[in-house]
Design an enzyme around this catalytic site. Structure first.
Site, PDB file in Angstrom:
ATOM      1  NE  ARG A  29      -3.130   0.187   3.032  1.00 55.79           N
ATOM      2  CZ  ARG A  29      -3.378   0.509   4.299  1.00 55.79           C
ATOM      3  NH1 ARG A  29      -3.197  -0.373   5.258  1.00 55.79           N
ATOM      4  NH2 ARG A  29      -3.816   1.711   4.616  1.00 55.79           N
ATOM      5  CB  SER A  31      -0.391   4.276   4.133  1.00 58.68           C
ATOM      6  OG  SER A  31       0.139   3.112   4.742  1.00 58.68           O
ATOM      7  CE  LYS A  99      -4.127  -2.932  13.015  1.00 61.48           C
ATOM      8  NZ  LYS A  99      -4.249  -1.999  14.144  1.00 61.48           N
ATOM      9  CG  ASP A 100      -4.997  -4.211   7.759  1.00 65.24           C
ATOM     10  OD1 ASP A 100      -5.735  -3.868   8.707  1.00 65.24           O
ATOM     11  OD2 ASP A 100      -4.084  -3.493   7.304  1.00 65.24           O
ATOM     12  CB  THR A 143     -10.387   4.566  18.402  1.00 60.93           C
ATOM     13  OG1 THR A 143     -10.121   3.297  17.784  1.00 60.93           O
ATOM     14  CG2 THR A 143     -11.656   4.455  19.231  1.00 60.93           C
ATOM     15  CB  SER A 145     -10.679   0.055  16.530  1.00 58.12           C
ATOM     16  OG  SER A 145     -10.859  -1.121  17.274  1.00 58.12           O
ATOM     17  NE  ARG A 147      -8.830  -4.251  18.525  1.00 61.07           N
ATOM     18  CZ  ARG A 147      -7.953  -3.456  19.110  1.00 61.07           C
ATOM     19  NH1 ARG A 147      -7.741  -3.532  20.404  1.00 61.07           N
ATOM     20  NH2 ARG A 147      -7.258  -2.565  18.409  1.00 61.07           N
ATOM     21  NE  ARG A 148      -6.765   0.497  18.684  1.00 61.38           N
ATOM     22  CZ  ARG A 148      -6.167   0.767  17.544  1.00 61.38           C
ATOM     23  NH1 ARG A 148      -6.725   1.609  16.683  1.00 61.38           N
ATOM     24  NH2 ARG A 148      -5.001   0.219  17.239  1.00 61.38           N
ATOM     25  NE  ARG A 169     -10.770   4.923   7.228  1.00 57.96           N
ATOM     26  CZ  ARG A 169     -10.752   4.584   5.950  1.00 57.96           C
ATOM     27  NH1 ARG A 169     -11.877   4.480   5.277  1.00 57.96           N
ATOM     28  NH2 ARG A 169      -9.636   4.332   5.332  1.00 57.96           N
ATOM     29  N   GLY A 170      -8.233   7.906   8.733  1.00 57.05           N
ATOM     30  CA  GLY A 170      -7.062   8.662   8.297  1.00 57.05           C
ATOM     31  C   GLY A 170      -5.765   8.021   8.744  1.00 57.05           C
ATOM     32  CG  ASN A 171      -2.135   9.806   7.248  1.00 54.39           C
ATOM     33  OD1 ASN A 171      -2.290  10.586   8.182  1.00 54.39           O
ATOM     34  ND2 ASN A 171      -1.797  10.213   6.036  1.00 54.39           N
ATOM     35  CB  VAL A 172       0.115   7.707  11.916  1.00 47.63           C
ATOM     36  CG1 VAL A 172       0.793   8.278  13.153  1.00 47.63           C
ATOM     37  CG2 VAL A 172      -0.065   6.196  12.062  1.00 47.63           C
ATOM     38  CB  THR A 174      -5.067  12.198   9.363  1.00 41.92           C
ATOM     39  OG1 THR A 174      -4.508  12.427   8.068  1.00 41.92           O
ATOM     40  CG2 THR A 174      -6.464  12.774   9.426  1.00 41.92           C
ATOM     41  NE  ARG A 175      -6.582   6.646  12.039  1.00 37.96           N
ATOM     42  CZ  ARG A 175      -7.269   5.529  12.217  1.00 37.96           C
ATOM     43  NH1 ARG A 175      -7.343   4.978  13.398  1.00 37.96           N
ATOM     44  NH2 ARG A 175      -7.882   4.955  11.208  1.00 37.96           N
ATOM     45  CB  CYS A 262     -20.703 -13.035  17.791  1.00 36.45           C
ATOM     46  SG  CYS A 262     -19.653 -11.761  18.344  1.00 36.45           S
TER      47      CYS A 262
END
Length: 337
Positions: A29, A31, A99-100, A143, A145, A147-148, A169-172, A174-175, A262
């Site tokens: 990718r 990124s 994880k993706d 976040t 996620s 899960r988080r 959303r967004g890259n590191v 951006t976040r 689930c």
């Protein structure tokens, strides 16, 4: 006339077919994080094969869509385009954040290596250097996620804190920018990603896995190539870490079994329990819950370190069955079909 000298670093590489010194094409990718991860793998692959590796940048649907990951399918959105390029022969191998990866492995592709895992934890990047428990009441925590969100909200509720989890959303950059601009009080990211980007100094708190279990496979990379390229499968296999592979196999087996029953967000971590220097057992922990944190099912199991793929898969399935029996399946209602 003297023979041409072999280039440095190529000694010992197999001779014969004319393409054996040609560059290997590594699909990645675009990124900044993906490029950093792929660069690390490219250097390692070049060392074990004696061949140069060139990066081939591929844009995935997950990179171009502005929708939230949960809406566009979560896992797989960053992977499909890379896998298509592999199957078409446009690249020789690909690097993914494990994880993706969807839990099903296509027969035509081999998961040739799972290198040694980085720190699997989640981290907080907060204003004013704050740790998680120091966040003010009503703090806005970003976040993407579920899960988080589930685990952070549960922790806050259990410790008398009030937080608001905000989907982003967004890259590191951006976040983290949301925190720097004051739009958010904190964001939660993966420790491994910040580490690979050389951005660990931005972390204000490493979140204990007792507080937030990571995503299955978090911190690990997956190196994939065509299953019928036996030479490349074998060469890439030199980068495989057997303990990491056993751990992430158990985690992903748990995820696959829970996904069948689930749709709630799942966290999982398998770690090795050592007696002195001797690794004795593997512990697998799993959590599933509602995103508001009101209900969590969290269980663990411990057993001998899996020595085969099937044993690692069985460990995950067993814990998933216990979690489903404890009500994991009912946490978010019936799956939409």
């Amino acid at each position: 006339m003297s023979e041409p000298r072999e280039p440095q670093g190529q000694a010992g590489a197999p001779q014969g077919r004319p393409d054996e010194k040609a560059a290997l094409r590594l699909g990645t990718r675009r990124s900044k994080l993906a490029m950093a991860q792929s660069g690390l793998v490219a250097r390692a692959v070049s060392q074990v094969t004696g061949r140069p590796v060139e990066l081939v940048e591929i844009t995935t649907y997950g990179d171009t869509s502005r929708e939230h990951l949960a809406q566009i399918g979560g896992t797989g959105v960053f992977v499909t385009a890379l896998r298509e390029a592999l199957l078409l022969g446009e690249i020789d191998f690909a690097v993914h954040s494990l994880k993706d990866l969807p839990t099903g492995q296509p027969d035509e592709l081999a998961l040739a290596a799972v290198p040694l895992r980085e720190d699997p934890r989640d981290v907080l990047v907060a204003r004013d250097g704050l740790r998680f428990e120091e966040l003010p009441d009503g703090a806005r925590v970003g976040t993407g996620s579920p899960r988080r969100m589930a685990q952070l909200n549960a922790y806050a509720r259990n410790h008398g804190m009030t937080i608001e989890t905000v989907p982003i959303r967004g890259n590191v950059d951006t976040r983290i920018g949301y925190v720097r601009s004051g739009e958010l009080d904190a964001v939660v990211l993966a420790a491994a990603g910040l580490g690979r980007l050389g951005r660990t100094e931005d972390v204000t708190d490493f979140l204990s896995v007792d507080t937030v279990l990571p995503a299955p496979g978090q911190g690990a990379l997956a190196i994939e190539c065509a299953a019928d390229n036996a030479d490349l499968v074998a060469a890439l296999g030199e980068l495989d870490d057997p303990f990491t592979r056993a751990a992430v196999t158990a985690e992903r087996s748990l995820l696959a079994a829970l996904e069948a029953g689930c749709s709630a967000p799942v966290g999982a971590l398998a770690d090795l329990l050592a007696d002195g220097q001797i690794v004795k057992e593997m512990r697998l922990r799993g959590v599933v819950g509602t995103t508001d944190g009101t209900t969590l099912v969290q269980l663990s199991t411990t057993g001998p370190v899996p020595e085969t793929h099937d044993q690692a898969m069985a460990l995950g399935r067993e814990l998933a069955a216990e979690m489903l029996a404890k009500g994991a399946a009912g946490l978010m209602g019936e799956r939409a079909h």
